[in-house]
Design an enzyme around this catalytic site. Structure first.
Site, PDB file in Angstrom:
ATOM      1  N   GLY A 268      71.544  41.082  17.684  1.00  0.00           N
ATOM      2  CA  GLY A 268      71.321  40.019  16.711  1.00  0.00           C
ATOM      3  C   GLY A 268      70.289  40.422  15.667  1.00  0.00           C
ATOM      4  CB  ALA A 269      67.452  39.989  14.619  1.00  0.00           C
ATOM      5  CG  ASN A 272      62.286  47.299  13.686  1.00  0.00           C
ATOM      6  OD1 ASN A 272      62.420  47.871  14.750  1.00  0.00           O
ATOM      7  ND2 ASN A 272      63.316  46.853  12.971  1.00  0.00           N
ATOM      8  CD  GLU A 305      64.357  39.394  16.725  1.00  0.00           C
ATOM      9  OE1 GLU A 305      63.490  40.116  17.247  1.00  0.00           O
ATOM     10  OE2 GLU A 305      65.414  39.079  17.328  1.00  0.00           O
ATOM     11  CG  HIS A 308      59.685  39.803  19.677  1.00  0.00           C
ATOM     12  ND1 HIS A 308      59.347  39.781  21.020  1.00  0.00           N
ATOM     13  CD2 HIS A 308      61.042  39.801  19.642  1.00  0.00           C
ATOM     14  CE1 HIS A 308      60.466  39.762  21.751  1.00  0.00           C
ATOM     15  NE2 HIS A 308      61.511  39.765  20.936  1.00  0.00           N
ATOM     16  CD  GLU A 327      63.287  40.649  23.819  1.00  0.00           C
ATOM     17  OE1 GLU A 327      63.415  39.512  23.331  1.00  0.00           O
ATOM     18  OE2 GLU A 327      63.200  41.680  23.105  1.00  0.00           O
TER      19      GLU A 327
HETATM   20  N1  BES Z   1      64.224  43.121  20.804  1.00  0.00           N
HETATM   21  C1  BES Z   1      65.465  42.453  20.657  1.00  0.00           C
HETATM   22  C2  BES Z   1      66.527  43.296  20.013  1.00  0.00           C
HETATM   23  C3  BES Z   1      67.132  44.329  20.912  1.00  0.00           C
HETATM   24  C4  BES Z   1      67.956  43.944  21.912  1.00  0.00           C
HETATM   25  C5  BES Z   1      66.913  45.656  20.748  1.00  0.00           C
HETATM   26  C6  BES Z   1      68.534  44.913  22.738  1.00  0.00           C
HETATM   27  C7  BES Z   1      67.472  46.604  21.567  1.00  0.00           C
HETATM   28  C8  BES Z   1      68.299  46.236  22.565  1.00  0.00           C
HETATM   29  C9  BES Z   1      65.326  41.188  19.822  1.00  0.00           C
HETATM   30  O1  BES Z   1      64.060  40.632  19.810  1.00  0.00           O
HETATM   31  C10 BES Z   1      66.214  40.175  20.447  1.00  0.00           C
HETATM   32  O2  BES Z   1      65.933  39.756  21.523  1.00  0.00           O
HETATM   33  N2  BES Z   1      67.301  39.820  19.780  1.00  0.00           N
HETATM   34  C11 BES Z   1      68.292  38.939  20.306  1.00  0.00           C
HETATM   35  C12 BES Z   1      68.280  37.608  19.649  1.00  0.00           C
HETATM   36  C13 BES Z   1      67.265  36.683  20.231  1.00  0.00           C
HETATM   37  C14 BES Z   1      67.170  35.396  19.471  1.00  0.00           C
HETATM   38  C15 BES Z   1      67.526  36.346  21.675  1.00  0.00           C
HETATM   39  C16 BES Z   1      69.615  39.616  20.060  1.00  0.00           C
HETATM   40  O3  BES Z   1      69.633  40.593  19.316  1.00  0.00           O
HETATM   41  O4  BES Z   1      70.599  39.185  20.625  1.00  0.00           O
HETATM   42 ZN    ZN Z   2      63.537  39.525  21.455  1.00  0.00          ZN
END
Ligand code: BES
Ligand code: ZN
Length: 881
Positions: A268-269, A272, A305, A308, A327
């Site tokens: 999703g995102a 960084n 994000e 974080h 997370e």
């Molecule tokens: N740090 C994660 C992105 C990520 C996920 C990087 C897996 C590498 C591997 C980011 O903060 C995240 O958790 N994104 C979620 C959305 C969030 C609202 C739960 C995502 O990408 O699904």
């Molecule tokens: Zn996350």
């Protein structure tokens, strides 16, 4: 592609590295075909490590073009470089020394979308979890914190924009039509938070002044022409920044914050530091192209994000076993943010529906693992609903147990104690113990023990003694490699609801600690006795879903209907009606399998109709109350020997029974909810549309005609209403001319808008009919289908595999084969997305025997392929085990 070595990583093997890397200087000479990366690492030997101890850096598919140690080109026998490793057997004995490492990358050929790649002509990076090692050799682990200085050089014409983490320090022209920019991030960070973006993008700018007066320049970067669709994202960002100050006392800490939308992104995102990179699906929105759900997701993910920055970046994870530290906690924070921005009860119901739909099946199947796992083969496969959603529930329970004030004190202590560190779940829990004086040792099992705890409840009222007794029994089912479970600390929020709908008071309580409306279950069995209870109450238990458990009890239909009408806790009202629906669907499924027509109790159907019409309740809540449990919800309750066709038939029968009983009421409501005010994406507008669109499906079923949906499709002035109408048409009237015309019109109108075209694929992939499998094969041949774009793959194949129980589980196994073929096709270039898709098979053992055999055969066929990626081998082998 990295093939599998079978290596398992274990928590108990954690060891500090011998060396640190306090400073990193990176230079990128960007070129889509061949990018040169020069990395200067300042390496520091830790105290107590013998001088000259070997230094081993991680790589993944790297080509080393040169290496210098302390500025001197390294002799060929001074090191050993493979794509996976750079080993310097006898590094300098000085406490500190430098390494200059040059690697060459081919970003335009990178379809795994990890490391440095090109998406729609834009260079971008994704480094979490282990992508930095695809850029340069490094100690690519989250407990190595470095200060980064990054110089980017690129062709000015194709890449006028050059971004990295931290603050901009310098930029200028170079010869040959090239230019450069230098960025410096003063906050030491792990390599997974490194990012770079270079390309030609449009921008929306704004600024934010923090509580202490720091002025931050904000930029949201999108494809040229999409700037107006970035306004909502910018607004959500500013609201997130303010909210974190107000609710958690957390301020932003750099002069700039940039957010970039890219169209090829595995997740999703990504958070960084100072340069969040987003899947454009979670940035771009306007009334014509995005649904209310899209708007809500954008708000939540931008918040996530951004949050974080403190929970993940300033305080990071010691190792990847601690993933929930950032997370789970950050999901909890984004949930609270959305609850504060919108309707708290509606948000809570949506969270619980999501948890049950995604985390419960994981916890109850072969991929079950603790919120903090103890072993993994491929970390990418542990970004799971358990780590995220159950991880968030665990933080929520800490708040329930401690209360708001002690919880906040614990968070403050955590931030104060660990800012700038890479820490563990033990550190996190200790902050709450120290701030509150409570012992959370038994509670911490929520992090360590997999499986969904079950609580069985029964109660009795003694009119003579005026006492009310609740019998509570907990159990935790066995999960893979954890057959014996320990007793958990389960906080159960409750109320004794009197005939007037108010909670009744009581004199004394014995048998468990009961505080602030919460029963603390800690033993296998509690007999909790309340005295001074003047009349028989109706027990409302696990209010607000205070614990992520399954519940059973012999609550009568009358008591459930009473709670649905009168409980002061809105979640419990919704839950009571939802449980009644579920029970009715279970019975109806059995009837269908027995070859009979299901019938439904009129009180239930009438309760649904009267809730719909109750305008003392907010529309969004009524929409949820009228939404039946999904087919997978019913399957989960059945648990074994599942027949998806019978569930589908039973559910349609209940929809029709409600539609027939409510049709006059629904028609009037539907008409009355329409207003001519311009679209606004806020919770109120969205709530009205949600209710109207739930009603639309009932009206269409009552009419047995596509006309109401076709009318809405033709006149809709926003994507929420348009997509909802198209969904009703496709799901219930697929064979009609109206549906074919609407699908064609939608396709023609949005052919050049990938995010909207994804909806067109998604709606068709979710039609719960056996013919969908054949349709899928033709949609995969569509000129706009692309196996390398994760959004498109998720919209079509992901929706089919995870959002269409009936068609995916077609009795002849054709749905399984379609998904397996796609998994193998994806596997060749993007193992991460392939492995995620393969988790669709996780509940195969609970199917009826014919489907179970088909699914097993398909899974075994995948497992037999040679050179499977680590990602896919891990999922398939655990699923079959
Ligand atoms: N740090 C994660 C992105 C990520 C996920 C990087 C897996 C590498 C591997 C980011 O903060 C995240 O958790 N994104 C979620 C959305 C969030 C609202 C739960 C995502 O990408 O699904
Ligand atoms: Zn996350």
């Amino acid at each position: 592609m990295r093939t599998d070595s079978g290596q398992i990583f274990r928590l108990e093997d954690y060891r500090e590295s011998d060396y640190l890397i306090p400073e990193v200087e990176l230079t990128f000479r960007l070129d889509p075909q061949e990018t040169v990366v020069s990395a200067r690492l300042t390496v520091e030997r830790r105290k107590n490590v013998a001088p000259g101890t070997a230094l081993e850096l991680d790589g993944d598919g790297l080509r080393l073009s040169s290496l210098a140690i302390e500025g001197m080109p390294a002799a060929a026998d001074a090191f050993e470089a493979t794509p996976e490793r750079l080993v310097i057997a006898r590094p300098p004995s000085a406490k500190r020394f430098t390494l200059d490492i040059e690697t060459r990358l081919q970003p335009s050929r990178n379809k795994a979308l990890m490391g440095l790649y090109v998406s729609s002509d834009v260079f971008c990076t994704q480094c979490e979890a282990e992508g930095f090692r695809r850029i340069t050799y490094f100690l690519d682990r989250p407990d190595i914190l470095s200060v980064y200085t990054v110089r980017i050089e690129a062709e000015k014409k194709s890449a006028p924009l050059l971004l990295s983490n931290g603050n901009p320090v310098e930029s200028g022209k170079l010869g040959g039509g090239r230019h450069f920019a230098v960025w410096h991030d003063p906050h030491p960070k792990p390599s997974y938070l490194f990012a770079l973006v270079a390309g030609d993008l449009g921008v929306v700018t704004d600024s934010f002044t923090t509580a202490s007066g720091r002025k931050v320049a904000l930029g949201v970067y999108v494809e040229h022409g999409n700037e107006t669709r970035a306004a909502y994202a910018m607004d959500a960002l500013k609201r997130s920044m303010r909210w974190d100050e107000e609710r958690f006392g957390r301020e932003y800490d750099l002069d700039v914050f940039n957010l970039v939308a890219v169209s090829d992104f595995n997740m999703g995102a990504m958070e960084n530091k100072g340069l969040n990179i987003f899947n454009d699906k979670y940035v771009l929105a306007d009334a014509d192209t995005a649904t209310d759900l899209d708007f809500a997701n954008i708000e939540a993910i931008i918040g996530h994000e951004y949050f974080h920055n403190w929970t993940g970046n300033r305080i990071t994870c010691r190792d990847w076993f601690q993933l929930c530290l950032k997370e789970g906690l950050t999901v909890f924070r984004d949930h609270e943010f959305s609850a504060d921005q919108r309707s708290r009860p509606v948000k809570r119901i949506a969270e619980v529906r999501g948890l049950r739909a995604h985390q419960f099946p994981e916890d109850q199947g072969p991929l079950a693992h603790p919120v903090r796992p103890r072993r993994y083969r491929e970390i990418n496969n542990f970004y799971t609903a358990t780590v995220y959603e159950k991880g968030s529930e665990v933080v929520r329970m800490i708040r329930t147990i401690l209360g708001e004030d002690a919880f906040r004190a614990g968070m403050d202590l955590y931030f104060e104690r660990h800012d700038g560190q890479a820490v563990t779940i033990e550190d996190f829990v200790k902050a709450f113990e120290d701030a509150s004086g409570r012992d959370l040792a038994q509670f911490a099992l929520w992090y360590h023990q997999a499986g969904t705890p079950h609580v069985a409840i029964s109660s009795r009222y003694d009119a003579g003694e005026k006492s009310f007794t609740i019998e509570i029994e907990q159990s935790v089912p066995p999960t893979p490699s954890e057959s014996r479970k320990r007793l958990m600390h389960i906080p159960l929020a409750f109320g004794l609801v009197g005939a007037d709908g108010q909670d009744m008071a009581f004199d004394t309580v014995e048998g468990a600690v009961v505080e602030d409306g919460v029963i603390h279950v800690r033993k296998r069995h509690h007999s909790v006795r309340f005295t001074g209870v003047p009349a028989r109450p109706v027990l409302s238990i696990n209010r607000g879903f205070s614990a992520p458990i399954t519940l059973s009890g012999e609550t009568s239909t009358d008591d459930r209907l009473f709670l649905a009408r009168h409980d002061s806790d809105p979640f419990s009202r919704w839950q009571s009606l939802n449980t009644l629906f579920t029970e009715a669907l279970l019975a109806a499924t059995r009837t269908v399998r027995g070859g009979d027509e299901p019938l439904f109790a009129s009180e239930l159907v009438e309760a649904a109709v009267s809730l719909a019409a109750n305008d003392t309740l907010e529309p969004a809540f009524r929409a949820l109350a009228l939404t039946l449990p999904g087919e997978p919800d019913v399957a989960r309750e059945i648990g074994a020997n599942i027949d998806p066709d019978a569930i589908h038939t039973a559910r349609i029968a209940l929809l029709k029974a409600i539609a027939r009983a409510g049709c006059a009421t629904f028609e009037a409501l539907y008409a009355g909810l329409h207003d001519n005010a311009p679209f606004t994406p806020d919770a109120q507008g969205a709530g009205c549309r949600a209710l109207r669109n739930v009603l639309l499906e009932y009206l269409a079923l009552a009419d047995e005609s596509p006309t109401p949906a076709k009318r809405q499709f033709d006149t809709a002035d926003n994507m929420t209403d348009r997509a909802a109408a198209l969904t009703v048409l496709a799901n219930h009237f697929g064979e009609t001319q109206e549906t074919r015309a609407a699908l064609a019109a939608f396709e023609a109108r949005y052919a050049d808008d990938p995010l909207v075209l994804d909806k067109w694929f998604q709606i068709q992939a979710s039609v719960p009919a056996p013919e969908t499998v054949a349709l899928m094969r033709s949609l995969m041949e569509h000129p706009h289908f692309s196996i390398t774009n994760p959004n498109r793959v998720r919209a079509l194949i992901g929706t089919f595999a995870m959002g269409n129980q009936r068609a995916f589980h077609s009795a002849d196994g054709s749905g399984y084969r379609l998904v397996a073929d796609t998994v193998l096709a994806l596997e060749a270039h993007n193992p991460q997305v392939a492995a995620r898709l393969a988790t669709a098979f996780r509940s195969w053992r609970s199917l009826e025997t014919g489907r179970r055999d088909e699914a097993r055969r398909v899974l075994s066929d995948i497992a037999k392929h040679e050179n499977l990626s680590r990602d896919l081998a891990d999922i398939v082998e655990r699923t079959l085990a």
